[in-house]
Scaffold this active site. Structure first.
Site, short mmCIF file in Angstrom:
data_model
loop_
_atom_site.label_atom_id
_atom_site.label_comp_id
_atom_site.label_asym_id
_atom_site.label_seq_id
_atom_site.Cartn_x
_atom_site.Cartn_y
_atom_site.Cartn_z
CG ASP A 19 6.24 -9.54 3.17
OD1 ASP A 19 5.51 -8.79 3.84
OD2 ASP A 19 7.46 -9.65 3.39
N GLY A 20 4.11 -7.49 1.73
CA GLY A 20 4.26 -6.17 1.12
C GLY A 20 3.01 -5.31 1.12
CG ASN A 21 -0.87 -6.99 1.84
OD1 ASN A 21 -0.56 -7.19 0.67
ND2 ASN A 21 -1.60 -7.82 2.55
CG HIS A 36 -3.48 -5.80 5.51
ND1 HIS A 36 -2.36 -6.51 5.16
CD2 HIS A 36 -3.17 -5.19 6.68
CE1 HIS A 36 -1.41 -6.33 6.07
NE2 HIS A 36 -1.88 -5.53 7.01
CD1 TRP A 68 -0.78 -14.30 17.31
CD2 TRP A 68 -2.67 -13.11 17.45
NE1 TRP A 68 -1.83 -15.14 16.99
CE2 TRP A 68 -3.00 -14.43 17.09
CE3 TRP A 68 -3.70 -12.18 17.61
CZ2 TRP A 68 -4.31 -14.84 16.85
CZ3 TRP A 68 -5.01 -12.59 17.39
CH2 TRP A 68 -5.30 -13.90 17.01
NE ARG A 70 2.28 -7.59 10.92
CZ ARG A 70 2.45 -7.52 9.63
NH1 ARG A 70 1.55 -6.92 8.87
NH2 ARG A 70 3.52 -8.02 9.06
CG LEU A 130 -7.61 -24.01 -6.19
CD1 LEU A 130 -6.20 -24.29 -6.69
CD2 LEU A 130 -7.92 -22.51 -6.36
NE ARG A 193 12.30 -12.00 7.19
CZ ARG A 193 12.41 -10.73 6.80
NH1 ARG A 193 13.60 -10.23 6.54
NH2 ARG A 193 11.34 -9.97 6.64
C1 FPP Z 1 2.07 -9.29 4.85
O1 FPP Z 1 2.30 -7.98 4.39
C2 FPP Z 1 0.66 -9.61 4.76
C3 FPP Z 1 -0.10 -10.01 5.80
C4 FPP Z 1 0.41 -10.20 7.17
C5 FPP Z 1 -1.54 -10.26 5.62
C6 FPP Z 1 -1.95 -11.02 4.40
C7 FPP Z 1 -3.39 -10.83 4.22
C8 FPP Z 1 -4.01 -10.55 3.06
C9 FPP Z 1 -3.36 -10.58 1.74
C10 FPP Z 1 -5.42 -10.16 3.10
C11 FPP Z 1 -6.50 -11.13 2.96
C12 FPP Z 1 -6.22 -12.55 2.90
C13 FPP Z 1 -7.20 -13.46 2.63
C14 FPP Z 1 -6.85 -14.89 2.60
C15 FPP Z 1 -8.56 -13.06 2.35
P1 FPP Z 1 2.84 -6.91 5.44
O2 FPP Z 1 1.68 -6.24 6.06
O3 FPP Z 1 3.78 -7.56 6.39
O4 FPP Z 1 3.60 -5.92 4.49
P2 FPP Z 1 4.88 -5.06 4.87
O5 FPP Z 1 6.01 -6.02 5.06
O6 FPP Z 1 5.06 -4.20 3.66
O7 FPP Z 1 4.56 -4.27 6.11
#
Ligand code: FPP
Length: 241
Positions: A19-21, A36, A68, A70, A130, A193
């Site tokens: 989380d947190g991208n 992401h 979905w 988003r 793995l 959560r």
């Molecule tokens: C949640 O952060 C992250 C996601 C919904 C996407 C996760 C995907 C990746 C890490 C990219 C690629 C993955 C693979 C397996 C190649 P958020 O967008 O909800 O962050 P926020 O809470 O700060 O908005």
């Protein structure tokens, strides 16, 4: 007192809610998709680090049944990232002994992505160093509903008697069939959560909620968490010896 030997108490199965991208990118004034993309680079580093850290199973929450909601642009961008990851990493994963598998409901996914997922699962099925499981269109409740439906169909067709349904039988219908339960679930970004992740499988998991945003999550941070895990007293409902 001698330092506790942590070598035998490393978790074998680590599951992560990445989380947190979005926040990582927004803080820098960049589009969420940049976060992401950076997150996908972290995935590669963490996957590479796992075998040396004693992790045999890594399960990553990449896209939930709720994601979905988003924007179309973000959803399509994430789907494109998943395809690119499979295409670009296939040779390396194969060479490094990584088995890649997916959990979640694939039916709503684009046909090309589904084809790539099926292909890499077959190609890496015999690898054992793995097991990397990526959850795409995954939700714990959705998984349980699909399992219950399949089980009900088998019961209605006389393939399983209601009295024969026990924990092991139900597990046979889950997406995670054959995977051990996670020992440790990590969530980055400070949220506390579990967001519908591995609801059945995490019954006895330990949890770590850390403030780091996923694009800043390094193998060194993972290693620190694994060291902390080694000091925990896991009792599985029993009393300590
Ligand atoms: C949640 O952060 C992250 C996601 C919904 C996407 C996760 C995907 C990746 C890490 C990219 C690629 C993955 C693979 C397996 C190649 P958020 O967008 O909800 O962050 P926020 O809470 O700060 O908005």
């Amino acid at each position: 007192m001698a330092a506790k030997d942590t070598s035998t108490t490393r978790p074998s199965h680590v599951a992560i809610i990445m989380d947190g991208n979005g926040r990582w990118a927004t803080q820098r004034g960049w589009p969420r998709l940049v976060g992401h993309r950076r997150g996908a680079e972290r995935v590669k580093q963490i996957v590479r680090a796992c075998p040396d850290l004693g992790v045999k199973y890594l399960t990553l929450y990449a896209f939930s049944t709720e994601n979905w909601k988003r924007s179309t642009q973000e959803v399509l961008g994430l789907m494109a990232l998943f395809s690119r990851y499979i295409e670009r990493e296939a040779d390396r994963l194969s060479a490094e002994g990584v088995r890649l598998r997916f959990i979640g409901d694939r039916r709503p996914l684009d046909g090309r992505l589904r084809g790539l997922m099926d292909g890499i699962e077959k190609r890496t099925a015999a690898n054992t160093r793995l097991t990397l499981t990526v959850a795409i269109n995954y939700g714990g409740r959705n998984e349980l509903v699909r399992a219950a439906r399949a089980l009900a169909a088998d019961a209605a067709a006389g393939r399983i008697a209601p009295d024969a349904v026990d924990e092991a039988a139900l597990e046979g219908y889950l997406d995670t069939v054959g995977l051990p339960d996670p020992d440790l679930v990590i969530r980055t970004s400070g949220e506390t959560r579990i967001s519908n992740y591995l609801l059945w499988q995490s019954a006895y998991a330990e949890y770590e909620f850390i403030p780091t945003l996923w694009p800043d999550f390094t193998p060194a941070k993972l290693s620190e968490i694994l060291d902390r895990f080694a000091l925990r007293d896991r009792r599985f409902g029993a009393l300590t010896a």
